[in-house]
Write a protein that holds these residues in place. Structure first.
Motif, PDB file in Angstrom:
ATOM      1  N   CYS A   1       3.285   8.149  -4.094  1.00 39.06           N
ATOM      2  CA  CYS A   1       2.363   7.180  -4.711  1.00 39.06           C
ATOM      3  C   CYS A   1       1.901   6.137  -3.701  1.00 39.06           C
ATOM      4  O   CYS A   1       0.722   5.814  -3.632  1.00 39.06           O
ATOM      5  CB  CYS A   1       3.027   6.498  -5.902  1.00 39.06           C
ATOM      6  SG  CYS A   1       3.206   7.573  -7.322  1.00 39.06           S
ATOM      7  N   CYS A   2       2.825   5.614  -2.923  1.00 48.22           N
ATOM      8  CA  CYS A   2       2.453   4.591  -1.938  1.00 48.22           C
ATOM      9  C   CYS A   2       1.621   5.195  -0.815  1.00 48.22           C
ATOM     10  O   CYS A   2       0.682   4.570  -0.334  1.00 48.22           O
ATOM     11  CB  CYS A   2       3.698   3.910  -1.380  1.00 48.22           C
ATOM     12  SG  CYS A   2       4.440   2.772  -2.576  1.00 48.22           S
ATOM     13  N   GLY A   3       1.957   6.401  -0.411  1.00 50.01           N
ATOM     14  CA  GLY A   3       1.175   7.072   0.619  1.00 50.01           C
ATOM     15  C   GLY A   3      -0.260   7.290   0.175  1.00 50.01           C
ATOM     16  O   GLY A   3      -1.198   7.089   0.943  1.00 50.01           O
ATOM     17  N   MET A   4      -0.440   7.665  -1.077  1.00 49.84           N
ATOM     18  CA  MET A   4      -1.785   7.873  -1.621  1.00 49.84           C
ATOM     19  C   MET A   4      -2.507   6.542  -1.826  1.00 49.84           C
ATOM     20  O   MET A   4      -3.713   6.455  -1.646  1.00 49.84           O
ATOM     21  CB  MET A   4      -1.720   8.652  -2.938  1.00 49.84           C
ATOM     22  CG  MET A   4      -1.184  10.067  -2.780  1.00 49.84           C
ATOM     23  SD  MET A   4      -2.071  11.041  -1.564  1.00 49.84           S
ATOM     24  CE  MET A   4      -3.585  11.343  -2.414  1.00 49.84           C
TER      25      MET A   4
ATOM     26  N   ALA B   1       7.962   2.896   2.202  1.00 45.25           N
ATOM     27  CA  ALA B   1       8.088   2.610   0.774  1.00 45.25           C
ATOM     28  C   ALA B   1       9.322   3.305   0.198  1.00 45.25           C
ATOM     29  O   ALA B   1      10.086   2.703  -0.563  1.00 45.25           O
ATOM     30  CB  ALA B   1       6.830   3.062   0.035  1.00 45.25           C
ATOM     31  N   GLU B   2       9.516   4.542   0.586  1.00 48.91           N
ATOM     32  CA  GLU B   2      10.668   5.300   0.107  1.00 48.91           C
ATOM     33  C   GLU B   2      11.981   4.635   0.533  1.00 48.91           C
ATOM     34  O   GLU B   2      12.939   4.580  -0.231  1.00 48.91           O
ATOM     35  CB  GLU B   2      10.597   6.721   0.660  1.00 48.91           C
ATOM     36  CG  GLU B   2      11.683   7.641   0.170  1.00 48.91           C
ATOM     37  CD  GLU B   2      11.499   9.042   0.725  1.00 48.91           C
ATOM     38  OE1 GLU B   2      11.393   9.966  -0.106  1.00 48.91           O
ATOM     39  OE2 GLU B   2      11.448   9.209   1.961  1.00 48.91           O
ATOM     40  N   ALA B   3      12.017   4.086   1.737  1.00 47.86           N
ATOM     41  CA  ALA B   3      13.230   3.447   2.248  1.00 47.86           C
ATOM     42  C   ALA B   3      13.598   2.184   1.473  1.00 47.86           C
ATOM     43  O   ALA B   3      14.761   1.787   1.476  1.00 47.86           O
ATOM     44  CB  ALA B   3      13.053   3.119   3.732  1.00 47.86           C
ATOM     45  N   VAL B   4      12.623   1.571   0.803  1.00 57.16           N
ATOM     46  CA  VAL B   4      12.924   0.380   0.005  1.00 57.16           C
ATOM     47  C   VAL B   4      12.905   0.684  -1.498  1.00 57.16           C
ATOM     48  O   VAL B   4      12.840  -0.218  -2.321  1.00 57.16           O
ATOM     49  CB  VAL B   4      11.988  -0.811   0.338  1.00 57.16           C
ATOM     50  CG1 VAL B   4      12.227  -1.314   1.740  1.00 57.16           C
ATOM     51  CG2 VAL B   4      10.538  -0.471   0.099  1.00 57.16           C
ATOM     52  N   GLY B   5      12.956   1.967  -1.847  1.00 53.78           N
ATOM     53  CA  GLY B   5      13.114   2.366  -3.239  1.00 53.78           C
ATOM     54  C   GLY B   5      11.845   2.651  -4.015  1.00 53.78           C
ATOM     55  O   GLY B   5      11.884   2.808  -5.226  1.00 53.78           O
TER      56      GLY B   5
ATOM     57  N   ALA C   1      -0.388  -2.914  -2.028  1.00 57.26           N
ATOM     58  CA  ALA C   1       0.807  -2.102  -1.784  1.00 57.26           C
ATOM     59  C   ALA C   1       1.443  -2.458  -0.441  1.00 57.26           C
ATOM     60  O   ALA C   1       2.668  -2.588  -0.341  1.00 57.26           O
ATOM     61  CB  ALA C   1       0.447  -0.612  -1.823  1.00 57.26           C
ATOM     62  N   GLY C   2       0.622  -2.637   0.572  1.00 56.64           N
ATOM     63  CA  GLY C   2       1.133  -2.989   1.902  1.00 56.64           C
ATOM     64  C   GLY C   2       1.855  -4.318   1.900  1.00 56.64           C
ATOM     65  O   GLY C   2       2.933  -4.466   2.494  1.00 56.64           O
ATOM     66  N   THR C   3       1.282  -5.309   1.226  1.00 57.09           N
ATOM     67  CA  THR C   3       1.909  -6.629   1.129  1.00 57.09           C
ATOM     68  C   THR C   3       3.227  -6.536   0.371  1.00 57.09           C
ATOM     69  O   THR C   3       4.227  -7.140   0.760  1.00 57.09           O
ATOM     70  CB  THR C   3       0.952  -7.626   0.443  1.00 57.09           C
ATOM     71  OG1 THR C   3      -0.255  -7.687   1.196  1.00 57.09           O
ATOM     72  CG2 THR C   3       1.555  -9.003   0.337  1.00 57.09           C
ATOM     73  N   SER C   4       3.226  -5.767  -0.701  1.00 55.05           N
ATOM     74  CA  SER C   4       4.434  -5.607  -1.510  1.00 55.05           C
ATOM     75  C   SER C   4       5.560  -4.924  -0.726  1.00 55.05           C
ATOM     76  O   SER C   4       6.702  -5.402  -0.726  1.00 55.05           O
ATOM     77  CB  SER C   4       4.109  -4.794  -2.765  1.00 55.05           C
ATOM     78  OG  SER C   4       5.278  -4.511  -3.483  1.00 55.05           O
TER      79      SER C   4
END
Length: 108
Positions: free
Chosen positions: A43-46, A34-38, A57-60
């Protein structure tokens, strides 16, 4: 931009390090993708721990990786990969993103 993934969805063991980390701590690899795509790593990890939200989130994130890399596909394909092969999907995305970082280091 080839239009295809560099590694197959079931190519988990192409990078054993990412594979082991993801199977032990999937939220870490997901957050780094997630961090690599901005997006926010934390937040995404949680979000990975919240039922249903992890699918959204995974699909996004998978869609963002595809868009950034010019990989052909669809939101439905992203959703199905995240739903049925979540770790494989995370690892495939990480391998795709890591390939660019390694190529960038080789160019320097």
């Amino acid at each position: 931009m080839s239009g295809e993934w560099s590694n197959s969805l079931l190519g988990c063991f192409n990078d054993f390090g990412i594979c082991i980390i993801t199977y032990i701590i999937p939220c870490y690899t997901f957050g780094k993708n997630a961090e690599a795509v901005g997006e926010s790593c934390c937040c995404c990890g949680m979000a990975y721990f919240v039922p249903v939200l992890h699918l959204v989130a995974g699909t996004s994130i998978r869609g963002r990786v595809r868009q950034e890399k010019g990989i052909l596909g669809s939101m439905l394909g992203d959703f199905l990969a995240v739903l049925f092969c979540p770790f494989c999907a995370i690892i495939q995305e990480a391998q795709e993103l890591r390939g660019d970082r390694l190529m960038g280091m080789a160019r320097e």
